[in-house]
Motif scaffolding. Structure first.
Motif, short mmCIF file in Angstrom:
data_model
loop_
_atom_site.label_atom_id
_atom_site.label_comp_id
_atom_site.label_asym_id
_atom_site.label_seq_id
_atom_site.Cartn_x
_atom_site.Cartn_y
_atom_site.Cartn_z
N SER A 93 9.97 -3.46 5.87
CA SER A 93 9.18 -2.77 5.63
C SER A 93 7.85 -2.12 5.76
O SER A 93 6.96 -3.11 6.29
CB SER A 93 9.14 -2.15 3.93
N GLU A 94 7.14 -0.94 5.93
CA GLU A 94 5.74 -0.54 5.95
C GLU A 94 5.20 -1.50 5.19
O GLU A 94 3.88 -1.85 5.70
CB GLU A 94 5.79 0.98 5.58
N HIS A 95 5.54 -1.47 3.94
CA HIS A 95 4.75 -1.95 2.91
C HIS A 95 3.87 -3.98 3.12
O HIS A 95 2.93 -4.11 2.84
CB HIS A 95 4.97 -1.78 1.35
N HIS A 96 5.39 -4.46 4.05
CA HIS A 96 4.61 -5.26 4.40
C HIS A 96 4.21 -6.38 5.35
O HIS A 96 3.31 -6.16 5.09
CB HIS A 96 6.77 -6.87 4.05
N LEU A 97 4.56 -4.77 6.16
CA LEU A 97 3.44 -4.54 7.36
C LEU A 97 1.67 -4.79 6.92
O LEU A 97 1.09 -5.62 7.46
CB LEU A 97 4.03 -4.00 7.98
N THR A 98 1.55 -3.91 6.25
CA THR A 98 0.50 -3.38 5.58
C THR A 98 -0.22 -4.65 4.47
O THR A 98 -1.86 -4.63 5.12
CB THR A 98 -0.04 -2.21 4.95
#
Length: 357
Positions: A93-98
């Motif tokens: 997910s984008e949250h984990h990347l951020t």
């Protein structure tokens, strides 16, 4: 590792840049693995470490000159000049990347502060000896200069060369939506074939290694069989005890039969591996065919976009001509109205003259 403690962990698919092409990504893990930030209190350094089983697939020390780049909503990368490679991480997910990127920036800043403090200490310790020697003051040695690396000079260039191609823009003309869907379909097919090709290539390499090993075992079995045959002949000639020789010969014959059975199984396995190799070649041909079709579709899309642009220009030109024609027609109508009014006045005048006469 005793003095290192994990301070942040997440799950991601790990990739490394292909050392040959410097463009394609090579997966180093078959599935999502744990990627952790570690802090070494003895050396005051931060590291990114990931293990796939007992194998370390990431061991990267964070330096102040490193940069973590988000190349898509779920993918990020950074260059490590010490390891002479570029690491890529695919998140769920984008949250984990951020979150991972924020931690990278935080620990990078901590590494920069630690480096500045180390340099200040080295400058303070080197100043008395330099003043007493009466020579010029030299810059202190840093860990980067000792290791012979220069992240600042190499990292931006590496990152520029390895940055993946940007995703297609969504602000295209409505006409290109269908062609875009076709492109995505073929790209998905191509990505699937690439994945299958990578798996088959790995299996092929493993099978080739197994074939070599089996050939070596086969040669050893053949040598052993020949030696046993010679031994049987020697025993038949030298032994005076016929019963013992016969028993030993029977045992050797059974051993030879077992070796021949093993040899036959190995040959069947080799044939099976050859069939798998042929199948892999067929898949490679299919992948090449799909790549060619994708190129043709892209060329066709470009032609259609050119035609659409030409039609739009023609439409604008036609609308301009119609506007000019309407203006001219309006002018003529105004003139005609004036002439009709004049003729009406002339008619009225003639009628009056006729009445008076």
């Amino acid at each position: 590792m005793l003095m290192e403690q994990p301070i942040f962990s997440t799950k991601a698919h790990v990739f490394q840049i292909d050392p040959n092409t410097k463009k394609n990504w090579v997966p180093t893990s078959k599935h999502a693995v744990t990627v952790s930030y570690f802090y070494d209190s003895t050396r005051n350094v931060y590291r990114i470490i990931s293990l796939d089983g007992s194998k370390a697939i990431i061991n990267s020390t964070i330096s102040p000159n490193m940069t973590f780049t988000k190349t898509s909503q779920k993918f990020g990368q950074w260059a490590d000049s010490r390891a002479n490679t570029v690491y890529g991480l695919g998140f769920s997910s984008e949250h984990h990347l951020t979150k991972f990127a924020e931690k990278f920036q935080e620990f990078k800043e901590a590494a920069r502060l630690a480096k500045e403090k180390s340099q200040e200490k080295m400058e303070l310790t080197s100043t008395p000896s330099q003043e007493s020697a009466g020579g010029d003051i030299q810059s202190p040695l840093t860990p980067e200069s000792i290791n012979g690396t220069d992240d600042e000079g190499t990292t931006p260039e590496v990152r520029q060369n390895y940055e993946p191609r940007a995703e297609p823009t969504q602000n295209a003309l409505p006409f290109t939506h269908s062609s875009s869907a076709i492109n995505k379909h073929w790209e998905a097919e191509l990505a699937t074939l690439k994945g299958n090709n990578a798996k088959l290539t790995a299996a092929l390499l493993e099978s080739t290694a197994n074939v070599k090993q089996w050939k070596q075992q086969l040669a050893a079995y053949q040598e052993e069989a020949e030696r046993l045959h010679k031994r049987v002949s020697e025993l038949e000639c030298l032994s005076s005890q016929a019963n013992a020789v016969q028993t030993h010969k029977t045992e050797l014959s059974q051993t030879i039969q077992e070796l021949e059975s093993t040899l036959k199984k190995k040959e069947e396995e080799i044939e099976r591996l050859k069939e798998e190799i042929d199948h892999a070649k067929e898949l490679q041909e299919q992948r090449d065919s799909l790549s060619q079709k994708l190129q043709e579709v892209e060329t066709r899309n470009k032609d259609l976009e050119g035609q659409l642009s030409d039609l739009e220009q023609r439409l604008e030109k036609s609308q301009g001509e119609q506007d000019a024609f309407r203006n001219n027609l309006k002018t003529l109508l105004e003139i005609l109205d004036g002439k009709i009014f004049e003729l009406t006045e002339l008619r009225d005048s003639l009628a009056k003259l006729i009445e008076c006469s």
